[in-house]
Design a protein around this motif. Sequence first.
Motif, mmCIF file in Angstrom:
data_model
loop_
_atom_site.group_PDB
_atom_site.id
_atom_site.type_symbol
_atom_site.label_atom_id
_atom_site.label_comp_id
_atom_site.label_asym_id
_atom_site.label_seq_id
_atom_site.Cartn_x
_atom_site.Cartn_y
_atom_site.Cartn_z
ATOM 1 N N TRP A 113 -1.752 -5.787 20.797
ATOM 2 C CA TRP A 113 -2.769 -4.756 20.598
ATOM 3 C C TRP A 113 -2.755 -4.226 19.173
ATOM 4 C CZ3 TRP A 113 -6.726 -4.088 23.621
ATOM 5 C CH2 TRP A 113 -6.654 -4.511 24.944
ATOM 6 N N THR A 114 -1.588 -4.179 18.554
ATOM 7 C CA THR A 114 -1.534 -3.686 17.177
ATOM 8 C C THR A 114 -2.263 -4.636 16.222
ATOM 9 O OG1 THR A 114 0.666 -4.681 16.939
ATOM 10 C CG2 THR A 114 0.574 -2.337 17.475
ATOM 11 N N THR A 115 -2.116 -5.928 16.435
ATOM 12 C CA THR A 115 -2.851 -6.888 15.604
ATOM 13 C C THR A 115 -4.346 -6.806 15.894
ATOM 14 O OG1 THR A 115 -0.932 -8.343 15.539
ATOM 15 C CG2 THR A 115 -3.042 -9.326 14.967
ATOM 16 N N PHE A 116 -4.702 -6.572 17.149
ATOM 17 C CA PHE A 116 -6.103 -6.438 17.535
ATOM 18 C C PHE A 116 -6.768 -5.291 16.761
ATOM 19 C CE2 PHE A 116 -9.397 -4.601 20.312
ATOM 20 C CZ PHE A 116 -10.187 -5.706 20.531
ATOM 21 N N PHE A 117 -6.077 -4.146 16.687
ATOM 22 C CA PHE A 117 -6.669 -2.973 16.039
ATOM 23 C C PHE A 117 -6.441 -2.912 14.537
ATOM 24 C CE2 PHE A 117 -6.355 -1.276 20.424
ATOM 25 C CZ PHE A 117 -7.710 -1.014 20.605
ATOM 26 N N PHE A 118 -5.322 -3.468 14.049
ATOM 27 C CA PHE A 118 -4.963 -3.278 12.646
ATOM 28 C C PHE A 118 -4.840 -4.562 11.839
ATOM 29 C CE2 PHE A 118 -3.042 0.281 15.056
ATOM 30 C CZ PHE A 118 -3.866 1.289 14.571
ATOM 31 N N PRO A 157 0.435 -5.003 11.111
ATOM 32 C CA PRO A 157 1.675 -5.077 11.903
ATOM 33 C C PRO A 157 2.669 -6.109 11.364
ATOM 34 C CG PRO A 157 -0.194 -4.939 13.359
ATOM 35 C CD PRO A 157 -0.737 -5.125 11.977
ATOM 36 N N ALA A 158 2.168 -7.244 10.894
ATOM 37 C CA ALA A 158 3.059 -8.261 10.323
ATOM 38 C C ALA A 158 3.760 -7.710 9.082
ATOM 39 C CB ALA A 158 2.278 -9.526 9.982
ATOM 40 N N LEU A 159 3.041 -6.952 8.264
ATOM 41 C CA LEU A 159 3.640 -6.354 7.076
ATOM 42 C C LEU A 159 4.737 -5.365 7.468
ATOM 43 C CD1 LEU A 159 3.683 -5.798 4.003
ATOM 44 C CD2 LEU A 159 1.959 -4.046 4.428
ATOM 45 N N PHE A 160 4.458 -4.499 8.443
ATOM 46 C CA PHE A 160 5.441 -3.486 8.840
ATOM 47 C C PHE A 160 6.656 -4.095 9.537
ATOM 48 C CE2 PHE A 160 1.618 -0.552 8.864
ATOM 49 C CZ PHE A 160 1.892 -0.079 7.589
ATOM 50 N N ARG A 161 6.511 -5.259 10.142
ATOM 51 C CA ARG A 161 7.644 -5.949 10.761
ATOM 52 C C ARG A 161 8.460 -6.731 9.734
ATOM 53 N NH1 ARG A 161 5.067 -8.788 16.168
ATOM 54 N NH2 ARG A 161 4.727 -6.865 17.347
ATOM 55 N N GLY A 162 7.952 -6.853 8.521
ATOM 56 C CA GLY A 162 8.636 -7.648 7.499
ATOM 57 C C GLY A 162 8.406 -9.129 7.678
ATOM 58 N N ASP A 163 7.354 -9.468 8.386
ATOM 59 C CA ASP A 163 7.007 -10.865 8.651
ATOM 60 C C ASP A 163 6.076 -11.343 7.532
ATOM 61 O OD1 ASP A 163 6.474 -13.314 9.752
ATOM 62 O OD2 ASP A 163 5.451 -12.549 11.532
ATOM 63 N N TRP A 164 6.680 -11.635 6.382
ATOM 64 C CA TRP A 164 5.909 -11.938 5.175
ATOM 65 C C TRP A 164 5.036 -13.176 5.314
ATOM 66 C CZ3 TRP A 164 5.680 -7.897 2.355
ATOM 67 C CH2 TRP A 164 6.750 -7.022 2.326
ATOM 68 N N LYS A 165 5.526 -14.187 6.016
ATOM 69 C CA LYS A 165 4.761 -15.433 6.158
ATOM 70 C C LYS A 165 3.425 -15.177 6.863
ATOM 71 C CE LYS A 165 5.619 -18.661 9.340
ATOM 72 N NZ LYS A 165 6.309 -19.748 10.069
#
Length: 105
Positions: free
Chosen positions: A22-27, A31-39
Amino acid sequence: MRVNLENPNTHQLKQVKVGFSWTTFFFGFWPALFRGDWKWFAIQLAIEIVLGCFTMGIGAGIVGIIFSFFYNKLYINDLLEAGYVPNDKASKDILLSKGITVASH
């Protein structure tokens, strides 16, 4: 539904949601940036910029909707490849039920 993943070397615990994001759906890519998922942050951002430019921004929203369906699985697979393992039997069973291959530890 959430699973607990642990890095056996550092003993760092991560609680990760399984299923629709849901976070990716809305934002979108945030969310990937805040998780540190740089790829996946870079991949989503690049796709959203390219499609957004040609569709007056509508394409960027569509990318967020599409990624919502599989981003959490991509993130979990990347954590597993980085050495994380399920912290408990319930987490392992959830991952297996969602078709995510789990190495035994």
